[in-house]
Motif scaffolding. Structure first.
Motif, PDB file in Angstrom:
ATOM      1  N   PRO A 191      -0.424 -51.959  75.814  1.00  0.00           N
ATOM      2  CA  PRO A 191       0.356 -50.788  75.387  1.00  0.00           C
ATOM      3  C   PRO A 191       1.469 -51.153  74.397  1.00  0.00           C
ATOM      4  CG  PRO A 191       0.024 -50.716  77.747  1.00  0.00           C
ATOM      5  CD  PRO A 191      -0.472 -52.050  77.279  1.00  0.00           C
ATOM      6  N   LYS A 192       2.112 -52.284  74.612  1.00  0.00           N
ATOM      7  CA  LYS A 192       3.166 -52.715  73.697  1.00  0.00           C
ATOM      8  C   LYS A 192       2.580 -53.032  72.317  1.00  0.00           C
ATOM      9  CE  LYS A 192       6.341 -55.586  75.190  1.00  0.00           C
ATOM     10  NZ  LYS A 192       7.002 -56.831  75.621  1.00  0.00           N
ATOM     11  N   GLN A 193       1.440 -53.715  72.300  1.00  0.00           N
ATOM     12  CA  GLN A 193       0.804 -54.046  71.034  1.00  0.00           C
ATOM     13  C   GLN A 193       0.320 -52.781  70.317  1.00  0.00           C
ATOM     14  OE1 GLN A 193      -2.273 -56.800  72.091  1.00  0.00           O
ATOM     15  NE2 GLN A 193      -0.884 -58.558  72.219  1.00  0.00           N
ATOM     16  N   LEU A 194      -0.199 -51.842  71.072  1.00  0.00           N
ATOM     17  CA  LEU A 194      -0.654 -50.583  70.488  1.00  0.00           C
ATOM     18  C   LEU A 194       0.517 -49.829  69.865  1.00  0.00           C
ATOM     19  CD1 LEU A 194      -3.047 -48.674  70.099  1.00  0.00           C
ATOM     20  CD2 LEU A 194      -2.474 -47.642  72.289  1.00  0.00           C
ATOM     21  N   SER A 195       1.653 -49.821  70.547  1.00  0.00           N
ATOM     22  CA  SER A 195       2.845 -49.167  70.021  1.00  0.00           C
ATOM     23  C   SER A 195       3.309 -49.841  68.729  1.00  0.00           C
ATOM     24  CB  SER A 195       3.953 -49.201  71.061  1.00  0.00           C
ATOM     25  OG  SER A 195       5.158 -48.741  70.525  1.00  0.00           O
ATOM     26  N   LEU A 196       3.311 -51.163  68.705  1.00  0.00           N
ATOM     27  CA  LEU A 196       3.707 -51.890  67.496  1.00  0.00           C
ATOM     28  C   LEU A 196       2.755 -51.610  66.336  1.00  0.00           C
ATOM     29  CD1 LEU A 196       4.762 -55.355  68.970  1.00  0.00           C
ATOM     30  CD2 LEU A 196       6.246 -53.657  67.912  1.00  0.00           C
ATOM     31  N   LEU A 197       1.456 -51.538  66.624  1.00  0.00           N
ATOM     32  CA  LEU A 197       0.483 -51.257  65.568  1.00  0.00           C
ATOM     33  C   LEU A 197       0.661 -49.846  65.000  1.00  0.00           C
ATOM     34  CD1 LEU A 197      -2.744 -52.929  66.983  1.00  0.00           C
ATOM     35  CD2 LEU A 197      -1.376 -53.677  65.033  1.00  0.00           C
ATOM     36  N   LYS A 198       0.974 -48.885  65.871  1.00  0.00           N
ATOM     37  CA  LYS A 198       1.216 -47.523  65.400  1.00  0.00           C
ATOM     38  C   LYS A 198       2.455 -47.460  64.516  1.00  0.00           C
ATOM     39  CE  LYS A 198      -1.159 -44.966  68.998  1.00  0.00           C
ATOM     40  NZ  LYS A 198      -1.048 -44.035  70.119  1.00  0.00           N
ATOM     41  N   GLN A 199       3.512 -48.204  64.891  1.00  0.00           N
ATOM     42  CA  GLN A 199       4.720 -48.241  64.075  1.00  0.00           C
ATOM     43  C   GLN A 199       4.439 -48.879  62.716  1.00  0.00           C
ATOM     44  OE1 GLN A 199       7.594 -50.328  66.443  1.00  0.00           O
ATOM     45  NE2 GLN A 199       8.019 -48.578  67.755  1.00  0.00           N
ATOM     46  N   LYS A 200       3.636 -49.939  62.696  1.00  0.00           N
ATOM     47  CA  LYS A 200       3.277 -50.583  61.436  1.00  0.00           C
ATOM     48  C   LYS A 200       2.468 -49.637  60.555  1.00  0.00           C
ATOM     49  CE  LYS A 200       3.254 -55.441  62.804  1.00  0.00           C
ATOM     50  NZ  LYS A 200       2.436 -56.658  62.960  1.00  0.00           N
ATOM     51  N   TYR A 228       3.525 -48.587  56.811  1.00  0.00           N
ATOM     52  CA  TYR A 228       2.685 -48.844  55.644  1.00  0.00           C
ATOM     53  C   TYR A 228       2.271 -47.543  54.951  1.00  0.00           C
ATOM     54  CZ  TYR A 228       2.438 -53.713  57.087  1.00  0.00           C
ATOM     55  OH  TYR A 228       2.745 -55.000  57.430  1.00  0.00           O
ATOM     56  N   ASP A 229       2.023 -46.490  55.721  1.00  0.00           N
ATOM     57  CA  ASP A 229       1.710 -45.199  55.112  1.00  0.00           C
ATOM     58  C   ASP A 229       2.892 -44.673  54.295  1.00  0.00           C
ATOM     59  OD1 ASP A 229      -0.851 -45.175  56.107  1.00  0.00           O
ATOM     60  OD2 ASP A 229      -0.382 -43.878  57.815  1.00  0.00           O
ATOM     61  N   SER A 230       4.113 -44.890  54.810  1.00  0.00           N
ATOM     62  CA  SER A 230       5.292 -44.440  54.059  1.00  0.00           C
ATOM     63  C   SER A 230       5.456 -45.235  52.772  1.00  0.00           C
ATOM     64  CB  SER A 230       6.549 -44.546  54.916  1.00  0.00           C
ATOM     65  OG  SER A 230       6.885 -45.906  55.143  1.00  0.00           O
ATOM     66  N   ILE A 231       5.122 -46.521  52.797  1.00  0.00           N
ATOM     67  CA  ILE A 231       5.210 -47.335  51.580  1.00  0.00           C
ATOM     68  C   ILE A 231       4.183 -46.858  50.558  1.00  0.00           C
ATOM     69  CG2 ILE A 231       4.737 -49.637  50.643  1.00  0.00           C
ATOM     70  CD1 ILE A 231       6.105 -50.804  53.054  1.00  0.00           C
ATOM     71  N   LEU A 232       2.956 -46.596  51.020  1.00  0.00           N
ATOM     72  CA  LEU A 232       1.923 -46.116  50.106  1.00  0.00           C
ATOM     73  C   LEU A 232       2.304 -44.774  49.497  1.00  0.00           C
ATOM     74  CD1 LEU A 232      -1.338 -47.059  52.030  1.00  0.00           C
ATOM     75  CD2 LEU A 232      -0.421 -48.135  49.987  1.00  0.00           C
ATOM     76  N   LEU A 233       2.899 -43.909  50.299  1.00  0.00           N
ATOM     77  CA  LEU A 233       3.324 -42.606  49.794  1.00  0.00           C
ATOM     78  C   LEU A 233       4.478 -42.766  48.804  1.00  0.00           C
ATOM     79  CD1 LEU A 233       2.945 -39.544  50.003  1.00  0.00           C
ATOM     80  CD2 LEU A 233       4.640 -39.559  51.825  1.00  0.00           C
ATOM     81  N   LYS A 234       5.409 -43.660  49.108  1.00  0.00           N
ATOM     82  CA  LYS A 234       6.569 -43.862  48.242  1.00  0.00           C
ATOM     83  C   LYS A 234       6.144 -44.392  46.879  1.00  0.00           C
ATOM     84  CE  LYS A 234      10.824 -46.544  47.899  1.00  0.00           C
ATOM     85  NZ  LYS A 234      11.639 -47.580  48.534  1.00  0.00           N
TER      86      LYS A 234
END
Length: 151
Positions: free
Chosen positions: A31-40, A44-50
């Motif tokens: 669950p911790k790893q899944l949460s970290l992957l979702k945050q990443k 990354y989506d925000s960087i691509l949009l920016k």
């Protein structure tokens, strides 16, 4: 006889217990790893949009950005060639070549936007030429731009 009846079963059960404990530790971290992957992914989506790098290729995004800017600033895209692909130390390099017709200040603004705001790559060469339309007798400015991107 004692070994076969008691000790061998104990040893195999102890091995199974250790394996199950290691698997349990792995499953507790999921669950911790899944949460970290979702945050990443969100980051990354925000960087691509920016930087305006949506799901399209860099070439399509670059052309879309150039066309949008050209429409706003009265520039004309005179040519957009296929990228030249080469490698440097195992990293693929793509060099895009395009030409623009318009005012000097508008061309410089586009070059600044491409290099500083969109992060498509670096401008490695800009060549300006003053040309004459023989039909009308008017002069115009054409810029040949080379943009290099990694990847």
């Amino acid at each position: 006889m004692c070994y076969k009846l008691g000790f061998s079963k104990t040893i195999t059960l102890k091995k199974q217990y250790r394996e199950l404990k290691t698997q349990e530790a792995l499953f507790e971290n999921i669950p911790k790893q899944l949460s970290l992957l979702k945050q990443k992914q969100v980051y990354y989506d925000s960087i691509l949009l920016k930087y305006q790098l949506d799901g399209n290729s860099i070439q399509n995004s670059l052309l879309k950005t150039i066309n949008a800017f050209s429409a706003e600033n009265h520039l004309k895209v005179n040519g957009f060639l296929e990228p030249h692909v080469s490698t440097l130390n195992g990293v693929p390099l793509k060099t895009y070549q395009f030409s623009l017709i318009g005012e000097y200040n508008a061309i410089i603004k586009l070059i600044h936007k491409l290099e500083q705001q969109t992060k498509f790559g670096e401008i490695i060469n800009v060549h300006f030429e003053k040309k004459k339309k023989y039909k009308t007798g008017k002069f115009y400015l054409e810029a040949f731009v080379l943009l290099r991107s990694f990847g």
